[in-house]
Scaffold this active site. Structure first.
Site, PDB file in Angstrom:
ATOM      1  N   SER A  79       0.801  -1.217   0.000  1.00 54.51           N
ATOM      2  CA  SER A  79       0.000   0.000   0.000  1.00 54.51           C
ATOM      3  C   SER A  79       0.841   1.276   0.000  1.00 54.51           C
ATOM      4  O   SER A  79       1.575   1.528  -0.942  1.00 54.51           O
ATOM      5  CB  SER A  79      -0.936  -0.074   1.210  1.00 54.51           C
ATOM      6  OG  SER A  79      -1.821   0.983   1.224  1.00 54.51           O
ATOM      7  N   ASP A 222      -1.925   6.524  -3.342  1.00 55.23           N
ATOM      8  CA  ASP A 222      -0.909   5.770  -2.609  1.00 55.23           C
ATOM      9  C   ASP A 222      -0.394   4.670  -3.551  1.00 55.23           C
ATOM     10  O   ASP A 222      -0.813   4.593  -4.717  1.00 55.23           O
ATOM     11  CB  ASP A 222      -1.457   5.230  -1.277  1.00 55.23           C
ATOM     12  CG  ASP A 222      -2.418   4.083  -1.434  1.00 55.23           C
ATOM     13  OD1 ASP A 222      -3.124   4.047  -2.460  1.00 55.23           O
ATOM     14  OD2 ASP A 222      -2.471   3.207  -0.550  1.00 55.23           O
ATOM     15  N   ASP A 224      -0.864   1.561  -4.119  1.00 57.86           N
ATOM     16  CA  ASP A 224      -1.755   0.607  -4.787  1.00 57.86           C
ATOM     17  C   ASP A 224      -3.084   1.247  -5.189  1.00 57.86           C
ATOM     18  O   ASP A 224      -4.021   0.553  -5.596  1.00 57.86           O
ATOM     19  CB  ASP A 224      -1.985  -0.638  -3.927  1.00 57.86           C
ATOM     20  CG  ASP A 224      -2.639  -0.331  -2.597  1.00 57.86           C
ATOM     21  OD1 ASP A 224      -2.476   0.800  -2.097  1.00 57.86           O
ATOM     22  OD2 ASP A 224      -3.331  -1.208  -2.054  1.00 57.86           O
ATOM     23  N   ASP A 226      -5.677   2.630  -3.724  1.00 59.39           N
ATOM     24  CA  ASP A 226      -7.000   2.563  -3.099  1.00 59.39           C
ATOM     25  C   ASP A 226      -7.313   3.854  -2.346  1.00 59.39           C
ATOM     26  O   ASP A 226      -8.437   4.104  -1.964  1.00 59.39           O
ATOM     27  CB  ASP A 226      -7.168   1.322  -2.190  1.00 59.39           C
ATOM     28  CG  ASP A 226      -6.089   1.187  -1.137  1.00 59.39           C
ATOM     29  OD1 ASP A 226      -5.111   1.957  -1.166  1.00 59.39           O
ATOM     30  OD2 ASP A 226      -6.228   0.296  -0.279  1.00 59.39           O
TER      31      ASP A 226
HETATM   32 MG    MG Z   1      -3.359   1.462  -0.225  1.00 62.13          MG
END
Ligand code: MG
Length: 439
Positions: A79, A222, A224, A226
């Site tokens: 993440s 960020d 990844d 999300d």
């Molecule tokens: Mg994330």
């Protein structure tokens, strides 16, 4: 995180899913492909078929698990964490992170080495699957008014932090007829452009490019993708509680009485907009999985965290930075107002955060003693202690789940009050810890 460890985790996950079809993908980190191959080998050994989509965004993998009816998914990502980290996120067939009870089952298989391995005839297949990002982007487009947004010809700057957000966000924006500028937009597992956590300090370059290009909006993801944090047309970084409040406000105008889920750490702002819009607010423990699982349980329509994680239920009850980008553009298009104006129309709160060291073994007793001291006040004990005061200011004092610290987070309508509240309660916690160590 070694390949040997990942192999065994793969065997444990495979044993748990029992010869199912598992979708696997990773973010741009250097260790991603190595861990993916080890995990896949373990999954194959336990009889699961593995479908590899390569580099992808966490929300895209989550969407595809549900949409393409896989038995589960694995996203290899850390993440927003620094490049040397990595993690294995197991997704259930509904596209949401596995609930804790199921994770415990996998942990028990792993630690007790209760792997169930397939006979040679039943060893799973490893299949390179198409990435299907088109399905994901099209799904997001189906949830917004594409025609209206296209007419506005927004200029948008995207900063994916050299992460996988670049695979979907510019594509979505071009479909929405935006003029797109990108920075830090080649995928690089060392995150050379900036730290992958989208905090105001890490988004200074984005903010400058927004002003220099005269863009309407900037968005920083960020690692990844999300989470999304936005920058207004003046170059100001808008923290996630404000953009979440904005999305809730306009959602409730169209869908009164909708249910919204948010962690107990969220701003009073969220409660204000939910009350004004006659919606229903449900608090959860801190942590996105608690929020997503609650959304599934009560069929909530919207959820979100102050860190830029927004869950749009009609799309999927998990955080999705690309979906929230489309929703912010839709709000700007529908209101015909720049982001800075929309934000200035929200109530203003001030907040302050700090932390205090507390050994893990004292955390329980500290909380107990704290609750005894504040029992005459209005206290919510869902996660730590959230103490409300008559003027609507509050302080949340909660033990960290990962570090030997207590976190203190205060908010008020009065500018300097949060700092004072944090100072006061830090002293109280110090006293409690001190008393304990003397006895
Ligand atoms: Mg994330």
């Amino acid at each position: 995180m070694t390949s040997e460890f990942a192999l065994k985790v793969g065997m444990a996950i495979g044993t748990f899913f029992g010869n199912g079809k598992i979708l696997i993908g990773c973010d741009g980190r250097i260790s991603g492909p190595m861990l993916k191959l080890s995990l896949s080998s373990g999954l194959n050994a336990s009889g699961c078929d593995v479908f590899d989509i390569g580099l992808t965004l966490t929300p895209a993998l989550q969407f595809l698990v549900r949409y393409l009816k896989y038995d589960g998914g694995i996203m290899i990502t850390a993440s927003h964490n620094p490049p040397e980290f990595n993690g294995i996120k197991v997704i259930d067939k509904d596209g949401v992170e596995l609930p804790r009870e199921k994770e415990i089952k996998i942990e028990n298989i792993f630690f007790n080495k209760k792997f169930s391995l397939a006979s040679w005839k039943r060893i799973g297949k490893f299949i390179e699957e198409r990435n299907h990002l088109d399905l994901y982007v099209n799904e997001i487009l189906s949830h917004v008014n594409v025609g209206l947004i296209r007419k506005k010809q927004f200029k948008v700057v995207v900063d994916p932090a050299n992460g996988v957000g670049v695979l979907a966000a510019p594509r979505l924006l071009r479909e929405l007829n935006c003029k797109v500028y990108t920075i830090n937009s080649h995928i690089d597992g060392k995150f050379p452009g900036r730290n992958p956590e989208p905090t105001p300090q890490n988004l200074t370059a984005l903010s400058k490019v927004v002003t220099a290009t005269g863009a309407d909006l900037g968005v920083g993801y960020d690692g990844d993708a999300d989470r999304a944090i936005f920058v207004d047309e003046k170059g100001q970084v808008i923290w996630g509680d404000k953009t979440l409040a904005l999305l809730i406000k306009f959602y409730l105008k169209k869908n009164p009485r909708a249910t919204v889920v948010t962690p107990i750490s969220s701003s009073q702002l969220i409660q204000d907009v939910v009350q004004q819009g006659k919606g229903k607010l449900v608090w959860t423990k801190v942590g996105s999985i608690n929020m997503s699982r609650k959304m599934v349980e009560i069929k909530a329509e919207l959820g979100g965290e102050e860190n830029g994680g927004v869950c749009y239920g009609a799309h999927q009850p998990v955080r999705d930075g690309v979906m929230s980008t489309a929703l912010i553009l839709q709000t700007m298009a529908e209101t015909d107002k720049p982001l800075s104006t929309l934000i200035s129309e929200l109530p203003v709160y001030y907040n302050y955060k700090d932390k205090i060291r507390c050994p893990d073994d004292l955390k329980g007793i500290v909380l107990k003693k704290l609750l005894a001291r504040v029992k005459k006040l209005d206290v919510e004990t869902l996660d730590g202690a959230k103490i409300w005061f008559p003027d609507k200011s509050w302080i949340l004092i909660r033990p960290s789940g990962t570090e030997p610290i207590y976190r203190l987070f205060a908010e008020s309508k009065v500018k300097d009050k949060p700092q004072k509240m944090v100072k006061e309660y830090k002293k109280i916690i110090q006293e409690i810890i001190g008393v304990k160590s003397e006895s």
